[in-house]
Scaffold this active site. Sequence first.
Site, PDB file in Angstrom:
ATOM      1  N   CYS A 132       0.824  -1.227   0.000  1.00 37.48           N
ATOM      2  CA  CYS A 132       0.000   0.000   0.000  1.00 37.48           C
ATOM      3  C   CYS A 132       0.850   1.267   0.000  1.00 37.48           C
ATOM      4  O   CYS A 132       0.322   2.368  -0.157  1.00 37.48           O
ATOM      5  CB  CYS A 132      -0.944  -0.003   1.192  1.00 37.48           C
ATOM      6  SG  CYS A 132      -2.047  -1.425   1.206  1.00 37.48           S
ATOM      7  N   CYS A 143     -15.026   0.440   7.562  1.00 37.29           N
ATOM      8  CA  CYS A 143     -14.090  -0.084   6.557  1.00 37.29           C
ATOM      9  C   CYS A 143     -14.071   0.825   5.324  1.00 37.29           C
ATOM     10  O   CYS A 143     -15.103   1.357   4.931  1.00 37.29           O
ATOM     11  CB  CYS A 143     -14.512  -1.478   6.110  1.00 37.29           C
ATOM     12  SG  CYS A 143     -14.947  -2.630   7.440  1.00 37.29           S
ATOM     13  N   LYS A 145     -11.354   6.422   3.523  1.00 41.54           N
ATOM     14  CA  LYS A 145     -12.782   6.178   3.773  1.00 41.54           C
ATOM     15  C   LYS A 145     -13.650   6.810   2.693  1.00 41.54           C
ATOM     16  O   LYS A 145     -14.690   6.255   2.333  1.00 41.54           O
ATOM     17  CB  LYS A 145     -13.170   6.748   5.140  1.00 41.54           C
ATOM     18  CG  LYS A 145     -14.570   6.349   5.583  1.00 41.54           C
ATOM     19  CD  LYS A 145     -14.654   4.855   5.858  1.00 41.54           C
ATOM     20  CE  LYS A 145     -16.031   4.432   6.349  1.00 41.54           C
ATOM     21  NZ  LYS A 145     -17.082   4.568   5.343  1.00 41.54           N
ATOM     22  N   HIS A 195      -9.553   2.842  -1.863  1.00 39.28           N
ATOM     23  CA  HIS A 195      -8.117   2.526  -1.786  1.00 39.28           C
ATOM     24  C   HIS A 195      -7.626   1.797  -3.022  1.00 39.28           C
ATOM     25  O   HIS A 195      -7.473   0.572  -3.014  1.00 39.28           O
ATOM     26  CB  HIS A 195      -7.862   1.701  -0.524  1.00 39.28           C
ATOM     27  CG  HIS A 195      -6.415   1.403  -0.278  1.00 39.28           C
ATOM     28  ND1 HIS A 195      -5.380   2.208  -0.731  1.00 39.28           N
ATOM     29  CD2 HIS A 195      -5.817   0.369   0.382  1.00 39.28           C
ATOM     30  CE1 HIS A 195      -4.231   1.688  -0.367  1.00 39.28           C
ATOM     31  NE2 HIS A 195      -4.459   0.574   0.297  1.00 39.28           N
TER      32      HIS A 195
END
Length: 400
Positions: A86, A217, A343, A347
């Site tokens: 990431c 999430c 959020k 992503h």
Amino acid sequence: MMGSIKDKVAIIGMGCTKFGENWDMSFDDMVIEAVYEAFADSGMAEKDMEAVWIGSYWSNLPAPSQPLATTLKLDYKPITRVENMCATASDALRNAVYAVASGAYDVALAIGAEKLKDSGVSGLPTDDLAMGLVSTAPNTFRSRNFTAPGHFAMMAVKYFEKYGLSPEEGRKMLARIMVKNHKNGLLAPNAHFKMEITEEQVLKAPMVAWPLGLLDCCGVSDGAAAAIVVPAEKAKEYRKDPVYLKAMQIAVGPSEGYMNPEHDWTMVKETYRAGQAAYTEAGITKPREEISLAEVHDCFSITEAVIYEDLQFSPRGQAKKDIESGTFELDGKLPVNTDGGLKCFGHPIGASGLRMMYEVYKQLQGKADKRQVEAPKLGLTHNLGGTPGGCTISVNIAGI
């Protein structure tokens, strides 16, 4: 520390696509949009680029460096693909910055791009994918039931236990983080999930991995971002308001959490170490007071809470107090995720780090419109690749 890139390299142009379900855009389309915004922002063009680093983690492109030469008409230029979980886009920027700092190039381009919505990845990895993510651990038997939500949920449970929070108190603390990020994301034109949410909605959302519900999430999305960097002493030849790199650090852990029953799940040691190294490189001694804003890796609500403490924005066990006092709100003492974070942007793994730097860049230039924080001097970006117990962390700091 043997050396530092502090104030040796500056960003003079950046671009960022809208993040979301970009069904009508290919990987190349997104790269072109982000890079051409960076060209327009800097006043430069393809012919000015001397070297390129492109970050992409999961896109179905075996070698994006080669089609990139055609896409951007960068024939015969040095182009290198970077992958570091990431932290991929942050590492692409780090490579470009170090190449310029070394004197090898006067102009370098960093790109982060990911096309996830076409890949079939829904956000919850299958067992095979999950085990692949932790395959660097020599013994993964303790991760037999691995899922990313499961690992971060375990961190939340241990955090509640260690600091004496009831499940209700803990979940409410985390809900406030998500409400804050969605409030900020409404002000970000490129955000994917632009909607206001309430604490009650977060607490009543369908459960994913207790105590983390659906609104604890982040989602997945498509997106791309780009940055052009030059030597600091030449930056004002291109623009009056360049942004200077103060620190670029990466810490990769030994994955001991997967095997050590004594592992402390209430912190991410890699974040602490990368943060400490970045503060040393930037000459920061009081991060809570000196950092003006931060873009951090809020893949789950508990992640952002623990980051506050690992990066020393809050003392250990005091994140709840700072969340309740509004410290990390847009008008607080240390605004965090001013654009809504993962959020609200989702992503796209290989793009997130440069999207974060794009927000810091705009904030430091005073060009963040309704999200603008007051007189920022230093901005920090943080990426977490992997899960608590074994991960790759990047911490970059930029300033004016």
